[in-house]
Write a protein that holds these residues in place. Structure first.
Motif: not given
Length: 329
Positions: A309-329
Motif C-alpha cells: 500500500e506504500h507503493w502508489n502512482d505518486q511514488v512511481s512518478h517520483s522515480f520516473n522524472t528526467d533525472f532518472w531517465v537520464k541516468h537509466r537507474w
C-alpha cells in the motif's frame, strides 16, 4: 576411458593439465585423479590453491599428506569446520600458519573463537597475504570477541557472523594501512561506524556494512557525531544494509560522509506508518541527495522492503522524472 582418450590426455602439456586440475575441488582431485600415474601425482602436488571446505575427514587426511614439506608453495587456502567440526584445529596443528610463506588468500569457514585467536596471532608473519575471510562459528547465545587484525599486506577483509562480533574498529587504519576492501557481514551499530570511518586508511575504496541505529551499551549520540565529524573518506563503492531502526533522515546524515562515491547499493526496510515525504520511497529526496552530495555517482541501486500500500502512482512518478531517465537507474 579408452586408450585413445588416455593418449590424448597424457599428450597435453603440463601447463594445461595444471589449469584443468586447478578447476577440480579437493574431493575430486583425490578421488578421481590422484594415484592414476606418477605424472598426475606430481602435478597435483604442485597446485598452489587448496580448498578443503567441502571434503570428508578421510579425504581431508589424504590431502594433508600431500602438503607435507610444500606449505611454502601454497598461495590460496580455504578451510572449513562445516563437514568436520575439528578440521581447522587439526589442520593448524599439523601445519602452522607461519609456514605458508607465500600465502595470498586465506578463507576460514565456521571458524571457532580459539582458532580465530591463533590465526590472528600469526597474521603478521604472512607477508604476502592479500585476502582474508573469517566466517565465524556461533551459537544462538554466543558472541565473538575478535582481536586486532594486523597485516600491512592485506588488501581485502571479509568478516561474517550470524551473531555479534566485538571488534575495536578504531585501529583498522593503523593495523591494516593498505586495506582496499572491507566487507562486514553482520550488524554493527552507528557508534562503531563512527570509529571505523574515523580510522579507515585512504587506500580503502570499497565498504560493505549492515547498520543498526542504537547501541544500548554506548553513551555516544552517533548520528549527531557523524554530522560533526566531517569525515572525508576516499571510499568509492558502498553497499549498505539498514536495519529498521535507522531512519531515512539518519541515513541522509550518514551518506553525506561519502563524497567520493561512484557506486552505491542500498537495502532498507520501512515501517508500516512511514510518511512518503520522509522515506526512501520518495524519488525527489534521492535526487536531492545525489545532486548535492554524490557528484561522482554513476551506479546506483535501491532495494526497499515495505508494504504494497506504500507503493502508489505518486511514488512511481517520483522515480520516473528526467533525472532518472537520464541516468537509466
Amino acid at each position: 576411458m579408452t586408450d585413445n582418450a588416455i593418449s590424448k590426455l597424457e599428450s597435453l602439456p603440463n601447463e594445461i593439465l595444471l589449469e584443468t586440475l586447478q578447476l577440480e575441488n579437493s574431493h575430486n582431485l583425490i578421488l578421481t585423479w590422484y594415484n592414476l600415474n606418477t605424472r598426475l601425482n606430481s602435478l597435483i602436488e604442485q597446485l598452489h590453491s587448496i580448498d578443503l571446505s567441502s571434503i570428508s575427514y578421510a579425504y581431508f587426511l589424504s590431502y594433508c599428506s600431500l602438503l607435507i614439506n610444500r606449505q611454502h608453495q601454497v598461495s590460496s587456502l580455504k578451510l572449513s569446520n562445516v563437514d568436520s567440526s575439528e578440521q581447522i584445529s587439526l589442520f593448524l596443528s599439523k601445519f602452522p600458519l607461519q609456514n605458508f610463506h607465500h600465502l595470498r588468500s586465506l578463507s576460514l569457514i565456521e571458524v571457532k573463537q580459539v582458532e580465530i585467536n591463533e590465526v590472528i596471532l600469526n597474521l603478521p608473519s604472512l607477508n604476502h597475504l592479500l585476502y582474508l575471510l573469517i566466517d565465524c562459528h556461533t551459537t544462538y547465545y554466543e558472541e565473538v570477541l575478535l582481536n586486532d587484525i594486523t597485516s600491512t599486506s592485506l588488501r581485502s577483509l571479509t568478516l561474517k557472523s550470524t551473531n555479534a562480533i566485538h571488534y575495536n574498529w578504531s585501529n583498522v587504519g593503523r593495523l591494516c594501512p593498505n586495506l582496499e576492501s572491507l566487507n562486514v557481514n553482520f550488524f554493527i551499530y552507528v557508534d562503531q561506524l563512527v570509529q571505523l570511518l574515523s580510522s579507515v586508511p585512504n587506500s580503502l575504496k570499497k565498504l560493505s556494512i549492515a547498520l543498526r541505529g542504537d547501541n544500548n551499551y554506548s553513551n555516544i549520540k552517533p548520528f549527531n557525531d557523524l554530522s560533526l565529524l566531517n569525515i572525508n573518506t576516499k571510499i568509492e563503492n558502498l553497499y549498505i544494509s539498514l536495519g529498521p531502526d535507522v531512519s531515512f533522515s539518519d541515513f541522509k546524515l550518514l551518506i553525506k560522509q561519502f563524497k567520493h562515491l561512484k557506486k552505491l547499493s542500498t537495502e532498507m526496510s520501512l515501517p508500516w506508518n512511514i510518511r512518503n515525504t520522509e522515506s526512501s520511497l520518495n524519488g525527489y529526496e534521492w535526487v536531492q541527495i545525489i545532486s548535492e552530495h554524490l557528484p561522482n555517482l554513476h551506479t546506483f541501486s535501491l532495494r526497499v522492503e515495505t508494504y504494497k500500500e506504500h507503493w502508489n502512482d505518486q511514488v512511481s512518478h517520483s522515480f520516473n522524472t528526467d533525472f532518472w531517465v537520464k541516468h537509466r537507474w
